[in-house]
Design an enzyme around this catalytic site. Structure first.
Site, mmCIF file in Angstrom:
data_model
loop_
_atom_site.group_PDB
_atom_site.id
_atom_site.type_symbol
_atom_site.label_atom_id
_atom_site.label_comp_id
_atom_site.label_asym_id
_atom_site.label_seq_id
_atom_site.Cartn_x
_atom_site.Cartn_y
_atom_site.Cartn_z
ATOM 1 N N SER A 46 36.006 36.903 18.428
ATOM 2 C CA SER A 46 35.553 35.507 18.349
ATOM 3 C C SER A 46 34.232 35.344 17.599
ATOM 4 O O SER A 46 33.334 36.180 17.702
ATOM 5 C CB SER A 46 35.370 34.988 19.776
ATOM 6 N N GLU B 11 32.098 33.481 18.578
ATOM 7 C CA GLU B 11 31.084 33.369 19.642
ATOM 8 C C GLU B 11 30.238 34.649 19.697
ATOM 9 O O GLU B 11 29.113 34.621 20.195
ATOM 10 C CB GLU B 11 31.789 33.101 20.978
ATOM 11 N N TYR C 189 30.781 35.370 27.977
ATOM 12 C CA TYR C 189 32.031 35.466 27.212
ATOM 13 C C TYR C 189 31.786 36.202 25.901
ATOM 14 O O TYR C 189 32.542 37.107 25.520
ATOM 15 C CB TYR C 189 32.571 34.049 26.948
#
Ligand code: NAP
Ligand code: G4F
Length: 327
Positions: free
Chosen positions: A127, A129, A151
């Protein structure tokens, strides 16, 4: 007929990837967790060709059994706790599922494939992220990772474990660093779907206000249907590698709101949108914008759906759901 095993098949990407692989003539197996998971019925209705196996990313032996039952050529690990805000409230669980779950799948494949590590090709759903507090604009495969959420940290672990298994055992293991991708199937907890659903409901007189957190956050938003094609292309390469998958454009949450409300004929969106501190995060990812040149050059991949077309597609789907009293 090639065979694929997908974890996270009940999620947004699981739907689009299954549909793509079925259209390519694959036999598709999906790992579904839990006892009597209510999402199984929807899966059987929407993707009747998929064969369901039960298992959990937390349980290595269940993944091993799924590998034995499906004998896959390709494994796509899409399963995760994927909602960033939730990851602060459930740090340990997120670490176990989103992080250690990747190790469980890699290790199960290694045990299953025995002396032929390259036999099963592996895709890890990494990701953007992971870039978090971005150290370079735009972000590429070599940009330093600086995650800002539990996460994100778990995804970094999964990303490096994928690379480590490739380098240690010669596994055909690829990590797709996908930027935000959305669709009418996006969960309503994510900001895009929260906005499009609210716009449709407000236009229909079924909702008064939309409460949001940080309107200034910027994301590189693409369409999930385009992005699963990149996942598949990664596993068709002779050599496994890591790829950024993005549109190379960035837009703020506010721009998303403006477009979505405009689509339902509301130009004065400020009347309906209020900031609510409950939706602010302990640490924010302010700006994401990818550079997917490598995916373009090596995979021949580029996105088809633009930002405006994506917002319109999601709004129109929610307007139809509201009209049919489904939302
Ligand atoms: P999603 O809709 O939230 O789907 C997540 C899937 O993971 C669901 O099928 C869920 O099953 C499954 N899952 C959760 N816990 C599990 C467990 N313990 N064992 C097995 N499966 C479990 O996510 P998505 O948007 O499709 O994203 C797919 C993957 O890409 C995720 O790994 C996500 O982190 C990653 N990713 C997404 C984006 C994006 O913008 N969408 C961007 C980059 C990376 P249940 O239905 O039973 O809960
Ligand atoms: O839609 P979001 O919750 O997505 P986020 O955090 O970017 O994560 C998604 O994309 C990642 C890829 O970069 C995936 F790995 C991950 O699994 C997930 O799919 O929030 C987007 C932005 C954030 O900056 C958030 O602070 O929107 C901001 N935001 C503002 N108000 C809000 C809200 N987010 C949510 N969910 N709800 C709000 O009310």
């Amino acid at each position: 007929m090639p065979r694929a095993l997908i974890t996270g098949i009940t999620g947004q990407d699981g739907f689009y990837l299954s549909r793509l692989l079925l259209s390519k003539g694959y036999e598709v197996f999906g790992l579904v967790r839990g006892q009597n998971n209510p999402k199984i019925a929807a899966l059987e209705r929407d993707l009747p060709g998929v064969r369901i196996l039960t298992g959990d990313l937390l349980d290595l032996s269940s993944i091993l059994r799924a590998l034995e039952a499906s004998a896959p050529d390709e494994v796509y690990n899409l399963g995760a706790i994927s909602f960033v805000a939730y990851s602060w409230e459930n740090v340990s669980l997120t670490s176990d599922v989103t992080g250690k779950g990747v190790l469980n799948v890699l290790e199960a494949i290694r045990l299953y494939a025995r002396d032929d590590a390259e036999r099963v090709r592996f895709y890890q759903a990494s990701s953007s992220e992971m870039f978090g507090k971005v150290q370079r604009v735009p972000q590429t495969e070599s940009t330093l990772l600086w995650p800002r959420s539990p996460y994100g940290v778990a995804k970094v672990y999964g990303h490096y474990m994928t690379i480590n298994y490739r380098e240690s055992y010669g596994m055909h293991a690829s990590s797709g660093i996908l930027f935000n991708h959305e669709s009418p199937l996006r969960g309503p907890e994510f900001v895009t779907r929260k906005i499009t659903l609210a716009a449709a409901r407000i236009a229909a007189g079924k909702q008064d206000k939309l409460y949001l957190g940080n309107l200034d956050a910027r994301r590189d938003w693409g369409f999930a249907g385009d992005y699963v094609e990149a996942m598949w292309r990664m596993l068709q390469q002779d050599v496994a590698d890591d790829y950024v998958v993005s549109t190379n454009e960035t837009h703020s949450v506010q721009e998303f709101v403006e477009r979505a409300f405009g689509r339902v004929g509301i130009d004065d969106w400020q009347r309906y949108v209020e900031q609510d501190a409950r939706f602010l995060r302990p640490a924010e990812v302010d700006l994401l914008i990818g550079d997917s040149s490598k995916a373009h050059e090596r995979l021949g991949w580029k996105p088809a759906v633009t930002f405006n077309a994506l917002v319109d597609m999601m709004v129109d789907a929610d307007v139809a759901r509201v009209r049919n009293a489904e939302a």
